[in-house]
Motif scaffolding. Sequence first.
Motif, short mmCIF file in Angstrom:
data_model
loop_
_atom_site.label_atom_id
_atom_site.label_comp_id
_atom_site.label_asym_id
_atom_site.label_seq_id
_atom_site.Cartn_x
_atom_site.Cartn_y
_atom_site.Cartn_z
N THR A 1 0.78 -1.17 -0.27
CA THR A 1 0.19 -0.05 0.03
C THR A 1 1.02 1.39 -0.09
OG1 THR A 1 -0.44 0.07 2.33
CG2 THR A 1 -1.83 -1.14 1.37
N VAL A 2 2.04 1.36 0.69
CA VAL A 2 2.81 2.35 0.62
C VAL A 2 3.48 2.60 -0.93
CG1 VAL A 2 4.79 3.44 1.57
CG2 VAL A 2 3.63 1.95 3.16
N TYR A 3 3.96 1.62 -1.74
CA TYR A 3 4.32 1.96 -2.75
C TYR A 3 3.37 1.72 -4.06
CZ TYR A 3 5.43 -3.12 -3.04
OH TYR A 3 5.60 -4.39 -3.31
N ARG A 4 2.00 1.85 -3.61
CA ARG A 4 0.72 2.04 -4.36
C ARG A 4 0.61 0.73 -5.24
NH1 ARG A 4 -0.83 7.43 -6.35
NH2 ARG A 4 -0.68 6.59 -8.39
N HIS A 5 1.21 -0.70 -4.88
CA HIS A 5 0.86 -1.73 -5.64
C HIS A 5 -0.36 -2.22 -5.19
CE1 HIS A 5 1.83 -5.08 -7.89
NE2 HIS A 5 1.29 -5.87 -6.73
N LEU A 6 -1.09 -1.63 -4.10
CA LEU A 6 -2.18 -2.36 -3.42
C LEU A 6 -3.19 -1.28 -2.82
CD1 LEU A 6 -4.02 -4.82 -2.92
CD2 LEU A 6 -2.49 -5.14 -0.82
N LYS A 7 -4.26 -1.06 -3.25
CA LYS A 7 -5.04 0.21 -2.61
C LYS A 7 -5.92 -0.56 -1.39
CE LYS A 7 -8.16 3.59 -4.02
NZ LYS A 7 -7.10 5.02 -4.00
N VAL B 1 0.37 8.15 4.40
CA VAL B 1 0.56 9.66 4.16
C VAL B 1 2.21 9.87 4.30
CG1 VAL B 1 0.59 11.96 5.49
CG2 VAL B 1 -1.41 10.04 5.66
N VAL B 2 2.77 10.37 3.21
CA VAL B 2 3.99 10.75 3.04
C VAL B 2 4.22 12.27 2.85
CG1 VAL B 2 6.20 10.66 1.71
CG2 VAL B 2 4.49 8.55 1.79
N ASP B 3 5.04 12.97 3.88
CA ASP B 3 5.01 14.42 4.01
C ASP B 3 3.68 15.02 3.86
OD1 ASP B 3 6.74 16.49 3.76
OD2 ASP B 3 6.72 16.51 1.59
N GLY B 4 2.85 14.55 4.58
CA GLY B 4 1.39 15.18 4.85
C GLY B 4 0.43 14.73 3.96
N ARG B 5 0.82 14.15 2.85
CA ARG B 5 -0.44 13.90 1.68
C ARG B 5 -0.31 12.15 1.57
NH1 ARG B 5 1.11 16.92 -3.86
NH2 ARG B 5 -0.90 16.13 -4.00
N ASP B 6 -1.69 12.24 1.19
CA ASP B 6 -1.86 10.78 0.93
C ASP B 6 -1.32 10.23 -0.32
OD1 ASP B 6 -3.18 8.43 0.14
OD2 ASP B 6 -5.22 9.02 1.40
N VAL B 7 -0.61 9.10 -0.23
CA VAL B 7 0.03 8.82 -1.69
C VAL B 7 -1.04 8.65 -2.57
CG1 VAL B 7 2.14 7.70 -0.37
CG2 VAL B 7 0.04 6.26 -0.81
N TRP B 8 -2.15 8.21 -2.22
CA TRP B 8 -3.13 7.91 -3.37
C TRP B 8 -3.71 9.05 -3.92
CZ3 TRP B 8 -3.42 3.31 -5.67
CH2 TRP B 8 -3.06 2.07 -5.36
N ASP B 9 -3.45 10.32 -3.64
CA ASP B 9 -3.86 11.48 -4.03
C ASP B 9 -2.71 12.15 -5.00
OD1 ASP B 9 -6.12 11.57 -2.50
OD2 ASP B 9 -5.35 12.62 -1.02
N LEU B 10 -1.59 11.64 -4.95
CA LEU B 10 -0.29 11.95 -5.76
C LEU B 10 -0.68 11.32 -7.47
CD1 LEU B 10 2.42 11.42 -3.36
CD2 LEU B 10 1.21 13.42 -3.78
N SER B 11 -0.16 12.09 -8.37
CA SER B 11 0.22 11.48 -9.45
C SER B 11 1.16 10.30 -9.40
CB SER B 11 0.22 12.67 -10.39
OG SER B 11 1.66 12.97 -10.37
N PRO B 12 1.07 9.62 -10.49
CA PRO B 12 2.14 8.40 -10.69
C PRO B 12 3.55 9.17 -10.70
CG PRO B 12 0.16 7.95 -12.17
CD PRO B 12 0.03 9.32 -11.47
N VAL B 13 3.87 9.80 -11.24
CA VAL B 13 4.88 10.56 -11.26
C VAL B 13 5.40 11.10 -9.92
CG1 VAL B 13 6.56 12.38 -12.26
CG2 VAL B 13 5.16 11.11 -13.93
N GLN B 14 4.58 11.90 -9.45
CA GLN B 14 5.04 12.33 -8.06
C GLN B 14 5.18 11.19 -7.08
OE1 GLN B 14 1.12 14.81 -7.59
NE2 GLN B 14 2.37 16.49 -7.64
N ALA B 15 4.25 10.23 -6.94
CA ALA B 15 4.45 9.06 -6.02
C ALA B 15 5.90 8.28 -6.34
CB ALA B 15 3.28 8.14 -6.28
N ALA B 16 6.36 8.33 -7.47
CA ALA B 16 7.52 7.52 -7.91
C ALA B 16 8.69 8.40 -7.61
CB ALA B 16 7.68 7.25 -9.51
N ARG B 17 8.59 9.76 -7.64
CA ARG B 17 9.74 10.42 -7.06
C ARG B 17 9.89 10.44 -5.68
NH1 ARG B 17 9.60 15.90 -10.98
NH2 ARG B 17 10.21 14.81 -12.85
N GLN B 18 8.62 10.23 -4.88
CA GLN B 18 8.88 10.04 -3.53
C GLN B 18 9.16 8.90 -2.82
OE1 GLN B 18 5.29 12.22 -1.82
NE2 GLN B 18 6.57 14.07 -1.76
#
Length: 294
Positions: free
Chosen positions: A47-53, A60-77
Amino acid sequence: MNVSVEDLSVAYAGRAVVSGVHLVAGDGEIAGLVGPNGSGKSSVLRTVYRHLKPAAGRVVVDGRDVWDLSPVQAARQVAALPQERTSDFELTVGDIVMMGRTPYKGPFAGDSATDRAVVARALAQVGMAEARSRSFSALSGGERQRVLLARALAQDPDVLVLDEPTNHLDVLHQVELLALLREQRRTTLVSLHDLNAAASVCDRLHVLHRGRVVASGTPHEVLTPELLAEVFGVRAAVVEHPLTGDPLIAFDHRSPAGAAAGTVAGDVSAPAARPAAATPAGPPPGVTEPERVP
């Protein structure tokens, strides 16, 4: 960068495998997930690296839900070294590690000088610099593991997620990999079966059992004979490592534990353990023993 897993629940085919999990990794901290097979470690990490919802809760990573990030934003974080991985890549080692630079490229963009320098550094960090032109499919299991770690490092993430990263590695490369994680001082979530390795590399441990976090704290606080007997079903003594001062677990291979594995009826907290301040206590009961998820 902080990572917080909040009231997380995961289900497969309607069956709960993780329920009400709370855990944290502070900025620059290595947080370990330990527990018996089927306890939910991999499901949480996915769930942390968005393979499983998740079915409920959030990551929450840096105050934001990882599932609210775009794929590119999530991959950079967040970069991951998962357990499940393809072994038949007909690509070179350099090509595999260069995949880690994808979040930083535009469509159809080639490899920049910065990309090549980052890849070279990542390969050097894992001791595979001389293998850059070799075929990935021709590598041993341990070599592949190190190359895939280099790919994650080349992604230059704020957070590393590693699921059993010492699998297939010999003793020397296990020690080197764990030392590399400590040198990185990058926020890291890592699952480990080797409890002594976890005690040596992790700043904080979260113990999972039957899909719940049953203890959290420093390795000294968490790894007690009582918890090892209740959660892992093993009899052991915990002493001080003569070289590092970390907890060192000596297992009794001749006698079974007084409490068999799987007998935990409620939350387990070792007498000396204190939950980490940022980790909410008291996960909800009622999760049945999950099947092993591949």
